[in-house]
Write a protein that holds these residues in place. Structure first.
Motif, short mmCIF file in Angstrom:
data_model
loop_
_atom_site.label_atom_id
_atom_site.label_comp_id
_atom_site.label_asym_id
_atom_site.label_seq_id
_atom_site.Cartn_x
_atom_site.Cartn_y
_atom_site.Cartn_z
N ASP A 215 45.36 113.79 -60.49
CA ASP A 215 46.21 112.49 -60.21
C ASP A 215 46.12 111.61 -61.21
N THR A 216 47.25 110.90 -61.50
CA THR A 216 47.45 109.97 -62.59
C THR A 216 48.33 108.54 -62.03
N GLY A 217 47.94 107.43 -62.50
CA GLY A 217 48.44 106.21 -62.21
C GLY A 217 47.60 105.15 -61.53
N THR A 218 48.14 103.98 -61.62
CA THR A 218 47.13 103.00 -61.21
C THR A 218 46.68 102.92 -59.91
N GLN A 219 47.46 103.82 -59.12
CA GLN A 219 47.12 103.90 -57.66
C GLN A 219 45.83 104.79 -57.63
N TYR A 220 45.39 105.31 -58.64
CA TYR A 220 44.27 106.25 -58.50
C TYR A 220 43.11 105.69 -59.46
N ARG A 221 43.32 104.31 -59.42
CA ARG A 221 42.02 103.56 -60.59
C ARG A 221 40.91 103.73 -59.77
N SER A 222 39.81 103.50 -60.65
CA SER A 222 38.42 103.33 -60.14
C SER A 222 38.02 101.72 -59.96
N THR A 223 38.07 101.43 -58.59
CA THR A 223 37.85 99.89 -58.48
C THR A 223 37.03 99.76 -57.23
N ILE A 224 36.47 98.79 -57.64
CA ILE A 224 35.44 98.07 -56.20
C ILE A 224 35.94 96.90 -56.12
N PHE A 225 36.23 96.91 -54.65
CA PHE A 225 36.83 95.77 -54.12
C PHE A 225 35.87 95.09 -53.00
N PRO A 226 34.84 94.21 -53.70
CA PRO A 226 33.67 93.44 -52.79
C PRO A 226 34.52 92.51 -51.87
N GLN A 227 33.83 92.77 -50.72
CA GLN A 227 33.77 91.68 -49.48
C GLN A 227 33.18 90.50 -49.38
N THR A 228 32.19 90.43 -49.97
CA THR A 228 31.55 89.05 -50.33
C THR A 228 31.10 88.92 -51.65
N PRO A 229 30.82 87.68 -51.80
CA PRO A 229 30.40 87.19 -53.24
C PRO A 229 29.17 88.03 -53.77
N GLU A 230 28.03 88.21 -52.56
CA GLU A 230 26.99 89.17 -53.13
C GLU A 230 27.26 90.70 -53.55
N GLN A 231 28.16 91.22 -52.84
CA GLN A 231 28.77 92.36 -53.19
C GLN A 231 29.39 92.57 -54.42
N GLY A 232 30.10 91.43 -54.78
CA GLY A 232 30.70 91.31 -56.26
C GLY A 232 29.44 91.43 -57.32
N LYS A 233 28.59 90.76 -56.96
CA LYS A 233 27.50 90.29 -57.96
C LYS A 233 26.56 91.74 -58.30
N ILE A 234 26.36 92.41 -57.18
CA ILE A 234 25.67 93.54 -57.26
C ILE A 234 26.44 94.71 -57.90
N ALA A 235 27.96 94.64 -57.68
CA ALA A 235 28.95 95.65 -58.36
C ALA A 235 28.87 95.35 -59.85
N GLU A 236 29.08 94.21 -60.33
CA GLU A 236 29.23 94.06 -61.65
C GLU A 236 27.76 94.23 -62.64
N ALA A 237 26.73 93.98 -61.91
CA ALA A 237 25.29 94.16 -62.39
C ALA A 237 25.17 95.44 -62.41
N TYR A 238 25.64 96.52 -61.58
CA TYR A 238 25.18 98.03 -61.44
C TYR A 238 26.07 98.46 -62.59
N ILE A 239 27.31 98.11 -62.80
CA ILE A 239 28.23 98.63 -63.92
C ILE A 239 27.67 98.42 -65.15
N ALA A 240 27.03 97.02 -65.29
CA ALA A 240 26.32 96.69 -66.43
C ALA A 240 25.21 97.61 -66.95
N GLN A 241 24.46 97.68 -65.88
CA GLN A 241 23.11 98.41 -65.89
C GLN A 241 23.34 100.02 -66.37
#
Length: 247
Positions: free
Chosen positions: A147-173
């Motif tokens: 499958d190809t296209g932006t609709q198949y992208r790898s994306t995290i949609f955090p529902q809280t600011p804390e989830q966003g921080k955890i996701a960003e930190a884990y990607i960096a880790q």
């Protein structure tokens, strides 16, 4: 799901077309040597930064996208502590949240899965570890398997600011640890609304385990979940209760 043949009004025509397409695309993907992450899970370290739920914490919600939502939903439906996993669309407008429209790749939506989970039984960080390890290949840009296209992208949609921080930190880790052969392409998009997909997309892996696309691309992901995360695996999936179709 590489073709928009779900637009056919007759279920039998849709299944015939998509079964044939899934089989052909799966074989071509295999012969071309493209990496299907479903064939082999990637052992990765747990996140250093994770949430600590309160003793009286209730269910939490997060949204993850990583290719066709059939496989992502199927994986998380087999995770202990997950109370529900619903396929849908995130990133675009409500009026565009329909399969045939999202399939154009021009809506901003990604095929995604809304996950409701009990943080006392499984942490948000553990969900992300499963997401990166077995649910999809995070190094692929705007594609997964056939499958190809932006609709198949790898994306995290955090529902809280804390989830966003955890996701960003884990990607960096994970990036700093070089656990993947390529650069992580996963993005983090906050403030996006999730819209549930059509009923016929829900529980698709469970209802169609021998369907060529599922058998080739997605059933191995569930097996890898069982192998790499045995303490988090549940044999009986938690399913979406959908409305019965009307004639």
């Amino acid at each position: 799901m590489a073709l928009n043949s779900k637009s056919f009004s007759k279920p039998d025509r849709w299944f015939f077309s998509l079964t044939l397409a899934g089989a052909i695309l799966g074989v071509l993907s295999f012969l071309s040597g493209s990496r299907l992450v479903a064939e082999e899970g990637v052992p990765i370290p747990a996140p250093v930064v994770d949430e600590r739920p309160a003793a009286d914490a209730g269910l939490e919600t997060t949204v993850l996208a990583g290719g066709c939502f059939w496989g992502v939903q199927g994986v998380f439906q087999h995770v202990e502590g997950v109370a529900g996993a619903t396929s849908g669309y995130t990133g675009g407008k409500r009026e565009d949240a329909h399969y045939n429209v999202v399939g154009t790749g021009d809506t901003g939506h990604a095929e995604s899965v809304q996950i409701k989970f009990d943080p006392k039984r499984i942490s948000y960080g553990k969900l992300l570890q499963i997401y990166f390890s077995v649910a999809h290949d995070p190094t692929l840009l705007n594609r997964q398997g056939p499958d190809t296209g932006t609709q198949y992208r790898s994306t995290i949609f955090p529902q809280t600011p804390e989830q966003g921080k955890i996701a960003e930190a884990y990607i960096a880790q994970l990036g700093n640890a070089h656990v993947f052969p390529g650069k992580i392409a996963t993005t983090v998009e906050s403030g996006r609304t999730f819209y549930a997909a059509e009923d016929y997309h829900q529980n698709f892996l469970t209802l169609n385990p021998t369907y060529p696309y599922i058998a080739i691309n997605d059933m191995p992901k569930v097996e890898n979940l069982k192998k790499l995360f045995p303490e988090n695996y549940r044999a009986a999936p938690v399913l979406v209760v959908t409305a019965k179709p009307t004639n």
